[in-house]
Design a protein around this motif. Structure first.
Motif, PDB file in Angstrom:
ATOM      1  N   ARG A   1       0.920  -1.213   0.046  1.00 17.11           N
ATOM      2  CA  ARG A   1      -0.089  -0.037  -0.074  1.00 17.11           C
ATOM      3  C   ARG A   1       0.987   1.245   0.054  1.00 17.11           C
ATOM      4  NH1 ARG A   1      -2.211   3.204   3.849  1.00 17.11           N
ATOM      5  NH2 ARG A   1      -4.333   4.228   3.391  1.00 17.11           N
ATOM      6  N   LEU A   2       0.777   2.124  -1.023  1.00 14.31           N
ATOM      7  CA  LEU A   2       1.517   3.197  -1.099  1.00 14.31           C
ATOM      8  C   LEU A   2       0.594   4.496  -0.871  1.00 14.31           C
ATOM      9  CD1 LEU A   2       3.215   1.364  -3.002  1.00 14.31           C
ATOM     10  CD2 LEU A   2       3.916   3.071  -4.162  1.00 14.31           C
ATOM     11  N   GLN A   3       1.047   5.603  -0.336  1.00 11.08           N
ATOM     12  CA  GLN A   3       0.283   6.708  -0.172  1.00 11.08           C
ATOM     13  C   GLN A   3       1.362   7.790  -1.029  1.00 11.08           C
ATOM     14  OE1 GLN A   3      -0.347   5.951   4.256  1.00 11.08           O
ATOM     15  NE2 GLN A   3      -1.191   7.942   3.905  1.00 11.08           N
ATOM     16  N   VAL A   4       0.830   8.488  -1.875  1.00 11.63           N
ATOM     17  CA  VAL A   4       1.757   9.339  -2.755  1.00 11.63           C
ATOM     18  C   VAL A   4       0.794  10.833  -3.074  1.00 11.63           C
ATOM     19  CG1 VAL A   4       2.324   7.270  -4.005  1.00 11.63           C
ATOM     20  CG2 VAL A   4       0.268   8.657  -4.867  1.00 11.63           C
ATOM     21  N   LEU A   5       1.709  11.610  -2.939  1.00  9.43           N
ATOM     22  CA  LEU A   5       1.524  13.051  -3.412  1.00  9.43           C
ATOM     23  C   LEU A   5       1.537  13.056  -4.729  1.00  9.43           C
ATOM     24  CD1 LEU A   5       3.060  15.049  -0.394  1.00  9.43           C
ATOM     25  CD2 LEU A   5       0.716  14.105  -0.317  1.00  9.43           C
ATOM     26  N   TYR A   6       0.559  13.858  -5.524  1.00  6.37           N
ATOM     27  CA  TYR A   6       1.114  13.972  -6.779  1.00  6.37           C
ATOM     28  C   TYR A   6       0.133  15.133  -7.518  1.00  6.37           C
ATOM     29  CZ  TYR A   6      -3.824  12.253  -7.952  1.00  6.37           C
ATOM     30  OH  TYR A   6      -5.153  12.383  -7.735  1.00  6.37           O
ATOM     31  N   THR A   7       0.930  15.320  -8.666  1.00  6.97           N
ATOM     32  CA  THR A   7       0.025  16.503  -9.535  1.00  6.97           C
ATOM     33  C   THR A   7       0.210  15.821 -10.735  1.00  6.97           C
ATOM     34  OG1 THR A   7       0.478  18.295  -8.382  1.00  6.97           O
ATOM     35  CG2 THR A   7      -0.017  18.828 -10.408  1.00  6.97           C
TER      36      THR A   7
ATOM     37  N   THR B   1      -2.154  16.883  -3.055  1.00  7.28           N
ATOM     38  CA  THR B   1      -1.048  17.112  -2.435  1.00  7.28           C
ATOM     39  C   THR B   1      -1.165  17.335  -0.917  1.00  7.28           C
ATOM     40  OG1 THR B   1      -1.323  19.440  -3.120  1.00  7.28           O
ATOM     41  CG2 THR B   1       0.312  18.296  -4.595  1.00  7.28           C
ATOM     42  N   THR B   2      -2.121  16.992  -0.365  1.00  9.37           N
ATOM     43  CA  THR B   2      -2.375  16.821   0.974  1.00  9.37           C
ATOM     44  C   THR B   2      -1.327  16.044   1.783  1.00  9.37           C
ATOM     45  OG1 THR B   2      -3.760  14.860   1.095  1.00  9.37           O
ATOM     46  CG2 THR B   2      -4.762  17.063   0.893  1.00  9.37           C
ATOM     47  N   THR B   3      -1.118  16.236   2.988  1.00  6.50           N
ATOM     48  CA  THR B   3      -0.212  15.427   3.762  1.00  6.50           C
ATOM     49  C   THR B   3      -0.484  14.112   3.765  1.00  6.50           C
ATOM     50  OG1 THR B   3      -1.062  16.033   5.733  1.00  6.50           O
ATOM     51  CG2 THR B   3       0.609  17.540   5.216  1.00  6.50           C
TER      52      THR B   3
ATOM     53  N   LEU C   1       1.251  11.890 -20.520  1.00  6.62           N
ATOM     54  CA  LEU C   1       0.972  12.557 -18.976  1.00  6.62           C
ATOM     55  C   LEU C   1       2.168  12.815 -18.495  1.00  6.62           C
ATOM     56  CD1 LEU C   1      -2.632  10.866 -17.967  1.00  6.62           C
ATOM     57  CD2 LEU C   1      -2.035  12.956 -19.413  1.00  6.62           C
ATOM     58  N   ARG C   2       2.123  13.580 -17.518  1.00  7.86           N
ATOM     59  CA  ARG C   2       3.141  13.953 -16.779  1.00  7.86           C
ATOM     60  C   ARG C   2       2.776  13.949 -15.141  1.00  7.86           C
ATOM     61  NH1 ARG C   2       8.156  18.499 -16.394  1.00  7.86           N
ATOM     62  NH2 ARG C   2       8.346  18.209 -13.894  1.00  7.86           N
ATOM     63  N   PHE C   3       3.337  13.290 -14.298  1.00  8.43           N
ATOM     64  CA  PHE C   3       2.919  13.325 -12.718  1.00  8.43           C
ATOM     65  C   PHE C   3       4.235  13.601 -12.265  1.00  8.43           C
ATOM     66  CE2 PHE C   3      -0.406  10.440 -14.528  1.00  8.43           C
ATOM     67  CZ  PHE C   3      -1.729  10.952 -14.005  1.00  8.43           C
ATOM     68  N   ASP C   4       3.993  14.558 -11.385  1.00  7.17           N
ATOM     69  CA  ASP C   4       5.072  14.924 -10.324  1.00  7.17           C
ATOM     70  C   ASP C   4       4.646  14.433  -9.022  1.00  7.17           C
ATOM     71  OD1 ASP C   4       7.085  17.079 -11.569  1.00  7.17           O
ATOM     72  OD2 ASP C   4       4.900  17.563 -12.231  1.00  7.17           O
ATOM     73  N   VAL C   5       5.666  13.304  -8.688  1.00  9.64           N
ATOM     74  CA  VAL C   5       5.191  12.553  -7.479  1.00  9.64           C
ATOM     75  C   VAL C   5       5.967  12.561  -6.048  1.00  9.64           C
ATOM     76  CG1 VAL C   5       3.928  11.001  -8.895  1.00  9.64           C
ATOM     77  CG2 VAL C   5       5.883  10.487  -8.576  1.00  9.64           C
ATOM     78  N   GLU C   6       5.361  12.084  -5.048  1.00  8.71           N
ATOM     79  CA  GLU C   6       6.232  12.006  -3.879  1.00  8.71           C
ATOM     80  C   GLU C   6       5.683  10.740  -3.147  1.00  8.71           C
ATOM     81  OE1 GLU C   6       7.428  13.916   0.598  1.00  8.71           O
ATOM     82  OE2 GLU C   6       6.665  15.058  -1.078  1.00  8.71           O
ATOM     83  N   VAL C   7       6.466   9.835  -2.757  1.00  9.85           N
ATOM     84  CA  VAL C   7       5.842   8.456  -2.092  1.00  9.85           C
ATOM     85  C   VAL C   7       5.928   8.791  -0.398  1.00  9.85           C
ATOM     86  CG1 VAL C   7       6.476   6.139  -1.502  1.00  9.85           C
ATOM     87  CG2 VAL C   7       6.620   6.939  -3.729  1.00  9.85           C
ATOM     88  N   VAL C   8       4.698   9.003   0.125  1.00  8.14           N
ATOM     89  CA  VAL C   8       4.643   9.506   1.654  1.00  8.14           C
ATOM     90  C   VAL C   8       4.886   8.464   2.361  1.00  8.14           C
ATOM     91  CG1 VAL C   8       3.106  10.430   3.394  1.00  8.14           C
ATOM     92  CG2 VAL C   8       3.261  11.400   0.897  1.00  8.14           C
TER      93      VAL C   8
END
Length: 162
Positions: free
Chosen positions: A77-83, A96-98, A152-159
């Motif tokens: 299970r991943l939690q990710v922030l993305y645009t 982009t919530t915490t 598509l482009r996704f700017d992502v961060e794995v929380v």
């Protein structure tokens, strides 16, 4: 005997008619693989991006900030922030919530490009996914912002990864 022959004839004609109605459509869907590949490579060049890895499906992954620990695996299970944006910069979705968006890797709950691309990320990693249309929304597009065959482009961060 005549009744059986007639019934058989009707069934046979019905079967022939059904098979004719199911005739395969001769129209083929164009393959955008080469076009998407060229589009992504030109985009990387035009934006001065570096450090991308291309997976076998054509998804490009660029890690801009390394994380820690092992890379994500199927069923985690991943939690990710993305645009998410189209290549012209139009934002079509963002979280982009915490807390981030939770999803299980490899469970077909997200577009195929995410299931492939996030395997290169570990906890805390940030990066860019460039996803060819075949690994995104394909020929149908999505809504009014993502057209058919859109890269598509996704700017992502794995929380988090669990």
């Amino acid at each position: 005997m005549k009744f059986r022959f007639s019934l058989f004839s009707v069934l046979l004609l019905s079967l022939v008619a059904l098979l004719a109605a199911c005739k395969k459509d001769d129209k083929t869907t164009p393959d955008y693989t080469a076009q998407d590949e060229a589009t992504i490579q030109q985009y990387i060049k035009d934006k001065g991006l570096t450090g991308f890895v291309r997976d076998t499906s054509g998804v490009y992954v660029g890690i801009t900030q390394p994380g820690t620990g092992p890379n994500a695996k199927d069923k985690q299970r991943l939690q990710v922030l993305y645009t998410g944006t189209t290549l012209d910069g139009t934002v079509f979705d963002s979280n982009t919530t915490t807390v981030g968006l939770p999803f299980v890797l490899g469970q077909s709950l997200v577009i195929p490009g995410w299931n492939k691309g996030f395997r290169y990320f570990n906890k805390g990693a940030k990066g860019i996914l460039l996803i060819p249309s075949s690994q995104a929304y394909g020929t149908s597009g999505s809504g009014t912002t993502i057209g058919a065959n859109a890269v598509l482009r996704f700017d992502v961060e794995v929380v988090d990864i669990k």
